[in-house]
Write a protein that holds these residues in place. Structure first.
Motif, PDB file in Angstrom:
ATOM      1  N   LEU A 142       0.904  -1.077   0.073  1.00  0.00           N
ATOM      2  CA  LEU A 142      -0.013  -0.269   0.038  1.00  0.00           C
ATOM      3  C   LEU A 142       0.774   1.212  -0.215  1.00  0.00           C
ATOM      4  N   GLU A 143       0.632   2.115  -0.761  1.00  0.00           N
ATOM      5  CA  GLU A 143       1.360   3.471  -1.040  1.00  0.00           C
ATOM      6  C   GLU A 143       0.647   4.519  -0.375  1.00  0.00           C
ATOM      7  N   VAL A 144       1.206   4.904   0.787  1.00  0.00           N
ATOM      8  CA  VAL A 144       0.528   6.163   1.519  1.00  0.00           C
ATOM      9  C   VAL A 144       0.889   7.361   0.779  1.00  0.00           C
ATOM     10  N   VAL A 145      -0.056   8.219  -0.106  1.00  0.00           N
ATOM     11  CA  VAL A 145       0.176   9.277  -0.838  1.00  0.00           C
ATOM     12  C   VAL A 145      -0.335  10.370  -0.134  1.00  0.00           C
ATOM     13  N   ASP A 146      -0.789  10.379   1.010  1.00  0.00           N
ATOM     14  CA  ASP A 146      -0.823  11.660   1.756  1.00  0.00           C
ATOM     15  C   ASP A 146      -0.773  11.259   3.231  1.00  0.00           C
ATOM     16  N   GLU A 183      -0.679  -2.273  -7.703  1.00  0.00           N
ATOM     17  CA  GLU A 183      -1.244  -3.523  -8.244  1.00  0.00           C
ATOM     18  C   GLU A 183       0.030  -4.196  -8.752  1.00  0.00           C
ATOM     19  N   SER A 184       1.119  -3.778  -9.073  1.00  0.00           N
ATOM     20  CA  SER A 184       2.113  -4.425  -9.423  1.00  0.00           C
ATOM     21  C   SER A 184       2.787  -5.634  -8.516  1.00  0.00           C
ATOM     22  N   THR A 185       2.211  -5.363  -7.341  1.00  0.00           N
ATOM     23  CA  THR A 185       2.787  -6.312  -6.043  1.00  0.00           C
ATOM     24  C   THR A 185       1.428  -7.462  -5.777  1.00  0.00           C
ATOM     25  N   TYR A 186       0.534  -7.353  -6.464  1.00  0.00           N
ATOM     26  CA  TYR A 186      -0.470  -8.544  -6.376  1.00  0.00           C
ATOM     27  C   TYR A 186      -1.212  -8.776  -7.441  1.00  0.00           C
ATOM     28  N   SER A 187      -2.250  -9.787  -7.337  1.00  0.00           N
ATOM     29  CA  SER A 187      -2.960 -10.173  -8.602  1.00  0.00           C
ATOM     30  C   SER A 187      -4.511  -9.589  -8.415  1.00  0.00           C
ATOM     31  N   PRO A 188      -4.565  -8.461  -9.009  1.00  0.00           N
ATOM     32  CA  PRO A 188      -6.041  -8.247  -8.751  1.00  0.00           C
ATOM     33  C   PRO A 188      -6.985  -8.679  -9.878  1.00  0.00           C
ATOM     34  N   ALA A 189      -8.433  -8.676  -9.347  1.00  0.00           N
ATOM     35  CA  ALA A 189      -9.374  -9.170 -10.142  1.00  0.00           C
ATOM     36  C   ALA A 189      -9.646  -8.457 -11.389  1.00  0.00           C
ATOM     37  N   LYS A 190     -10.158  -7.313 -11.344  1.00  0.00           N
ATOM     38  CA  LYS A 190     -10.139  -6.285 -12.326  1.00  0.00           C
ATOM     39  C   LYS A 190      -9.488  -5.082 -12.182  1.00  0.00           C
ATOM     40  N   PRO A 191      -8.225  -4.971 -12.640  1.00  0.00           N
ATOM     41  CA  PRO A 191      -7.157  -4.052 -12.262  1.00  0.00           C
ATOM     42  C   PRO A 191      -7.636  -2.411 -12.893  1.00  0.00           C
TER      43      PRO A 191
END
Length: 244
Positions: A142-146, A183-191
């Motif tokens: 998870l990227e904390v952007v704020d 999303e590059s670190t896991y496999s999403p269902a609907k990217p």
């Protein structure tokens, strides 16, 4: 005897009054479901009750939608929708909820709160998005952007997390994203691509709203970082701090 009873009654009243006055704010936890029922709901309710004791705010819990009246809701500063699902309000209850928000109060959505009230456009815009899909439970970055929000003050920029990871549709463009899923670190269902919000806040229709997609797994409600994240969102929604 009557005098002693009167003095005791006065003391009980004063103690109760002092306790009520000591609370920072009042939270209503609502966890009604008419769709999928998350196993983590009871654990989540207890976690919020524990947060109330730790952080000195009052907590009332219910799954009875008839509680949503103007008279009842005016007692609270924030409503926490804890993994609600499906259609949970009738028209009168919807109207009371809207008036609550319009009066300047706060709303917190946890996890499946976006899997709720699909036929109510106001709710969609208020909560910020609708649930679309999710893959199997996985670990991701998870990227904390704020980091300038109380829900994220304590978090590292890169937060390793394991959960059921939501993807969304009908996203309100005015939400202010706090955390993105990498999303590059896991496999999403609907990217969803680079812009895949997992937690956000915004001001809406006079009130304040915080949402986190985290909290599917029961272990989340024992995790110190998640609990601080959740409390920061509750504090913001209830009080407007520190963004008044």
């Amino acid at each position: 005897m009557k005098i002693r009873f009167s003095i005791l009654a006065i003391l009980v009243f004063l103690v109760g009054f002092s306790y009520a006055e000591a609370q920072q704010f009042r939270a209503l936890v609502f966890s009604k479901t008419t769709g999928f029922r998350h196993q983590s709901v009871p654990v989540g309710v207890v976690a919020v009750q524990n947060l109330g004791r730790s952080h000195v705010f009052a907590v009332h819990t219910t799954e009875d939608a008839s509680y949503f009246t103007d008279e009842n809701l005016e007692k609270f500063d924030v409503i926490i929708l804890l993994s609600t699902t499906g259609t949970i309000f009738n028209e009168e209850q919807k109207a009371a909820f809207q008036r609550f928000v319009q009066s300047g109060k706060g709303v917190v959505g946890v996890h499946a709160a976006t899997d709720t009230e699909y036929e109510w456009p106001w709710y969609n815009q208020m909560m910020g998005a609708y649930f679309l899909a999710h893959p199997r439970q996985q670990t991701l970055r998870l990227e904390v952007v704020d980091s300038d929000h109380p829900a994220t003050w304590h978090l590292p920029k890169n937060w390793l997390w394991t959960d059921e990871l939501y993807e969304f549709r009908n996203i309100n463009p005015n939400i202010k994203v706090l955390i993105n899923a990498d999303e590059s670190t896991y496999s999403p269902a609907k990217p969803m691509g680079e812009k895949h919000p997992m937690a956000w806040y915004h001001e809406f229709d006079g009130g304040r709203v915080f949402y986190t997609a985290l909290g599917h797994v029961e272990s989340a409600y024992e995790d110190p970082d998640f609990l601080k994240h959740l409390y920061g969102g509750i504090w913001y929604a209830a009080t407007g701090e520190p963004f008044k």
